[in-house]
Scaffold this motif. Structure first.
Motif, PDB file in Angstrom:
ATOM      1  N   LYS A 251       0.831  -1.061  -0.097  1.00 26.81           N
ATOM      2  CA  LYS A 251      -0.022  -0.030   0.044  1.00 26.81           C
ATOM      3  C   LYS A 251       0.817   1.055   0.013  1.00 26.81           C
ATOM      4  O   LYS A 251       0.235   2.502   0.229  1.00 26.81           O
ATOM      5  CB  LYS A 251      -1.083  -0.109   1.238  1.00 26.81           C
ATOM      6  CG  LYS A 251      -1.995  -1.089   1.114  1.00 26.81           C
ATOM      7  CD  LYS A 251      -2.964  -1.051   2.328  1.00 26.81           C
ATOM      8  CE  LYS A 251      -3.790  -2.256   2.440  1.00 26.81           C
ATOM      9  NZ  LYS A 251      -4.710  -2.103   3.655  1.00 26.81           N
ATOM     10  N   GLY A 252       2.047   1.103  -0.244  1.00 30.31           N
ATOM     11  CA  GLY A 252       2.916   2.261   0.021  1.00 30.31           C
ATOM     12  C   GLY A 252       4.409   1.964  -0.577  1.00 30.31           C
ATOM     13  O   GLY A 252       4.925   0.770  -0.726  1.00 30.31           O
ATOM     14  N   THR A 253       5.058   3.152  -1.178  1.00 31.19           N
ATOM     15  CA  THR A 253       6.466   3.228  -1.585  1.00 31.19           C
ATOM     16  C   THR A 253       7.065   4.305  -1.077  1.00 31.19           C
ATOM     17  O   THR A 253       6.240   5.514  -1.239  1.00 31.19           O
ATOM     18  CB  THR A 253       6.729   3.019  -3.249  1.00 31.19           C
ATOM     19  OG1 THR A 253       6.013   1.776  -3.611  1.00 31.19           O
ATOM     20  CG2 THR A 253       8.030   3.080  -3.369  1.00 31.19           C
ATOM     21  N   ALA A 254       8.194   4.272  -0.544  1.00 30.70           N
ATOM     22  CA  ALA A 254       8.896   5.398  -0.191  1.00 30.70           C
ATOM     23  C   ALA A 254      10.574   5.137  -0.360  1.00 30.70           C
ATOM     24  O   ALA A 254      11.130   4.040  -0.339  1.00 30.70           O
ATOM     25  CB  ALA A 254       8.868   5.801   1.276  1.00 30.70           C
ATOM     26  N   ILE A 255      11.029   6.318  -0.952  1.00 32.94           N
ATOM     27  CA  ILE A 255      12.391   6.210  -1.173  1.00 32.94           C
ATOM     28  C   ILE A 255      13.220   7.361  -0.821  1.00 32.94           C
ATOM     29  O   ILE A 255      12.640   8.625  -0.900  1.00 32.94           O
ATOM     30  CB  ILE A 255      12.956   6.311  -2.639  1.00 32.94           C
ATOM     31  CG1 ILE A 255      12.119   5.063  -3.309  1.00 32.94           C
ATOM     32  CG2 ILE A 255      14.369   6.226  -3.135  1.00 32.94           C
ATOM     33  CD1 ILE A 255      12.226   4.754  -4.898  1.00 32.94           C
ATOM     34  N   VAL A 256      14.179   7.452   0.036  1.00 33.15           N
ATOM     35  CA  VAL A 256      14.858   8.521   0.558  1.00 33.15           C
ATOM     36  C   VAL A 256      16.365   8.561   0.149  1.00 33.15           C
ATOM     37  O   VAL A 256      17.145   7.364   0.135  1.00 33.15           O
ATOM     38  CB  VAL A 256      14.898   8.416   2.223  1.00 33.15           C
ATOM     39  CG1 VAL A 256      15.977   9.631   2.697  1.00 33.15           C
ATOM     40  CG2 VAL A 256      13.695   8.669   2.956  1.00 33.15           C
ATOM     41  N   ASN A 262      18.964  12.001   2.688  1.00 31.67           N
ATOM     42  CA  ASN A 262      18.578  13.091   3.493  1.00 31.67           C
ATOM     43  C   ASN A 262      17.178  13.479   2.610  1.00 31.67           C
ATOM     44  O   ASN A 262      16.452  14.446   3.367  1.00 31.67           O
ATOM     45  CB  ASN A 262      19.536  14.337   3.503  1.00 31.67           C
ATOM     46  CG  ASN A 262      20.503  14.065   4.675  1.00 31.67           C
ATOM     47  OD1 ASN A 262      21.628  13.632   4.318  1.00 31.67           O
ATOM     48  ND2 ASN A 262      20.110  14.489   5.712  1.00 31.67           N
ATOM     49  N   TRP A 263      17.051  13.312   1.400  1.00 34.70           N
ATOM     50  CA  TRP A 263      15.993  13.934   0.616  1.00 34.70           C
ATOM     51  C   TRP A 263      14.764  12.727   0.283  1.00 34.70           C
ATOM     52  O   TRP A 263      15.240  11.540   0.053  1.00 34.70           O
ATOM     53  CB  TRP A 263      16.343  14.249  -0.619  1.00 34.70           C
ATOM     54  CG  TRP A 263      17.267  15.796  -0.442  1.00 34.70           C
ATOM     55  CD1 TRP A 263      16.486  17.173  -0.663  1.00 34.70           C
ATOM     56  CD2 TRP A 263      18.679  15.980  -0.158  1.00 34.70           C
ATOM     57  NE1 TRP A 263      17.614  17.871  -0.080  1.00 34.70           N
ATOM     58  CE2 TRP A 263      18.899  17.254  -0.045  1.00 34.70           C
ATOM     59  CE3 TRP A 263      19.597  15.011   0.047  1.00 34.70           C
ATOM     60  CZ2 TRP A 263      20.122  17.767   0.330  1.00 34.70           C
ATOM     61  CZ3 TRP A 263      20.740  15.464   0.195  1.00 34.70           C
ATOM     62  CH2 TRP A 263      20.935  16.844   0.322  1.00 34.70           C
ATOM     63  N   ILE A 264      13.650  13.030   0.496  1.00 34.39           N
ATOM     64  CA  ILE A 264      12.541  12.053  -0.088  1.00 34.39           C
ATOM     65  C   ILE A 264      12.554  12.128  -1.630  1.00 34.39           C
ATOM     66  O   ILE A 264      12.079  13.138  -2.174  1.00 34.39           O
ATOM     67  CB  ILE A 264      11.300  12.589   0.494  1.00 34.39           C
ATOM     68  CG1 ILE A 264      11.304  12.201   2.019  1.00 34.39           C
ATOM     69  CG2 ILE A 264      10.026  11.771   0.011  1.00 34.39           C
ATOM     70  CD1 ILE A 264      10.023  12.801   2.737  1.00 34.39           C
ATOM     71  N   LYS A 265      12.737  11.191  -2.408  1.00 38.94           N
ATOM     72  CA  LYS A 265      12.649  11.139  -3.741  1.00 38.94           C
ATOM     73  C   LYS A 265      11.530  10.459  -4.252  1.00 38.94           C
ATOM     74  O   LYS A 265      11.139  10.803  -5.331  1.00 38.94           O
ATOM     75  CB  LYS A 265      13.902  10.132  -4.027  1.00 38.94           C
ATOM     76  CG  LYS A 265      15.270  10.697  -3.900  1.00 38.94           C
ATOM     77  CD  LYS A 265      15.612  11.943  -4.572  1.00 38.94           C
ATOM     78  CE  LYS A 265      17.109  12.447  -4.424  1.00 38.94           C
ATOM     79  NZ  LYS A 265      17.270  13.566  -4.940  1.00 38.94           N
ATOM     80  N   HIS A 266      10.599   9.660  -3.281  1.00 35.51           N
ATOM     81  CA  HIS A 266       9.415   9.238  -3.925  1.00 35.51           C
ATOM     82  C   HIS A 266       8.694   8.968  -2.675  1.00 35.51           C
ATOM     83  O   HIS A 266       9.033   8.302  -1.562  1.00 35.51           O
ATOM     84  CB  HIS A 266       9.664   7.871  -4.501  1.00 35.51           C
ATOM     85  CG  HIS A 266       8.223   7.330  -5.191  1.00 35.51           C
ATOM     86  ND1 HIS A 266       8.038   8.053  -6.418  1.00 35.51           N
ATOM     87  CD2 HIS A 266       7.421   6.618  -4.973  1.00 35.51           C
ATOM     88  CE1 HIS A 266       6.601   7.375  -6.462  1.00 35.51           C
ATOM     89  NE2 HIS A 266       6.316   6.545  -5.806  1.00 35.51           N
TER      90      HIS A 266
END
Length: 342
Positions: A251-256, A262-266
């Protein structure tokens, strides 16, 4: 309780971060430093204007007001300084890795427990704003069932970096890319996802002239079934390219990511609208660094002393990630690959 007094053991590059962090905290005071190299000791005394000692024994004997000892020596020397500080009834902050072996980590942990002092390990990346948001999303169940995670350290540490000191890149005192650089990312995976139950790995020393690995690849299976992949190297040409943590769930995707993570890319979740996601990403990426991780860990030690609780990054946390690194080494040495015949 008045100010908390700190002593720094080992006057290398990382000690500067400790001293600067202590000076940024209202109730903290840097009282003394220690190094066996007289030139380096004098240099730090001149820069920071604090008392200097050539031995930990002398420092502990003459500076009874010290509350916390920050161990910033080469990694293979952490145990001796940390155990001696605990024996003197001083709380202990140890740079990563806590030690080069599980046995040494246990000695540090047991000494601090026996002498009833606090122990914290410096894994500062946990306190990055983007990583904190990733942790909140996990704890809130936003990802749903996890599929897999990925950690990458595609950095450059050229030969000059290793030639700065004879201990750099050695098995006994420093370790390779996993124990030195990627240990931060491995700690994040354990903190975010949980314990690992299975490891496969390959590693080699391809380019740098050091005793340890300059490139490593590993596959993990966590206890909850989540799969993981790690790639780490210090051989990227001509400069550091990327550090990232990626989490993929039903239910989710996150890439830092970024050159440092240090940055949220997705950032995309079923539980979070596109507008809310956009606002969060904008807020984090406008101020991606926040308070330095070293400062957060030192401030947390002060609060742990005053509240009589354990620090947020414990000795057990430090031991667990060392155990994971050593398990990856063991898996690579077993070399259980299937060989492709022509």
């Amino acid at each position: 309780m008045g100010n908390i007094h700190f002593a720094i053991i080992g006057c290398g590059h990382i000690a500067k971060k400790h001293i600067e962090s202590i000076r940024n905290i209202k109730d903290a005071e840097i009282t003394a430093i220690c190094d066996t190299n007289p030139d380096r000791l004098l240099e730090f005394q001149a820069i920071y204007g604090v008392k200097g000692y050539s031995s930990l024994e002398e420092l502990l004997a003459k500076e009874s007001c010290i509350d916390v000892v920050n161990v910033c020596t080469p990694s293979g020397l952490h145990k001796g300084a940390a155990v001696r500080a605990a024996q003197a009834k001083k709380h202990v902050i140890v740079e990563k890795p806590i030690a080069m072996t599980v046995a040494d980590a246990d000695e540090i942990i047991n000494a601090c427990k026996h002498y009833n002092v606090k122990l914290a390990v410096v894994h500062p990346n946990r306190f990055r704003p983007a990583i904190q948001e990733m942790k909140k999303a996990l704890d809130s169940g936003w990802f749903g069932k996890l599929s897999y995670v990925h950690a990458a350290v595609r950095w450059n540490r050229d030969q000059n970096y290793y030639n700065q000191a004879a201990w750099r890149g050695t098995r006994a005192l420093d370790g390779g890319v996993l124990m030195n650089q990627a240990i931060h990312n491995l700690d994040l995976l354990l903190w975010l996802i949980g314990p690992v139950k299975k490891v496969q790995a390959l590693m080699d020393t391809r380019i740098r002239h050091i005793e340890t690995e300059d490139v490593a690849l590993a596959l993990l299976q966590f206890e909850d079934g989540t799969l993981g992949m790690i790639e780490a190297t210090t051989t990227v040409y001509p400069r550091s390219l990327e550090e990232s943590i990626s989490i993929f769930g039903e239910k989710g995707t996150a890439i830092v990511g970024g050159t440092t993570a240090n940055w949220i890319k997705h950032w995309a979740f079923e539980e979070c609208t596109a507008d809310a996601s956009s606002k969060l990403v904008k807020r984090i990426n406008e101020e991606p660094y926040g308070v330095s991780g070293h400062q957060a860990i030192i401030a947390d030690m002060i609060e742990a002393i005053r509240q009589d609780r354990q620090p947020l990054v414990s000795g057990a946390d430090g031991k667990n990630v060392v155990q994971l690194v050593l398990s990856i080494y063991e898996a690579a040495e077993r070399d259980s690959r299937a060989i492709m015949n022509p």
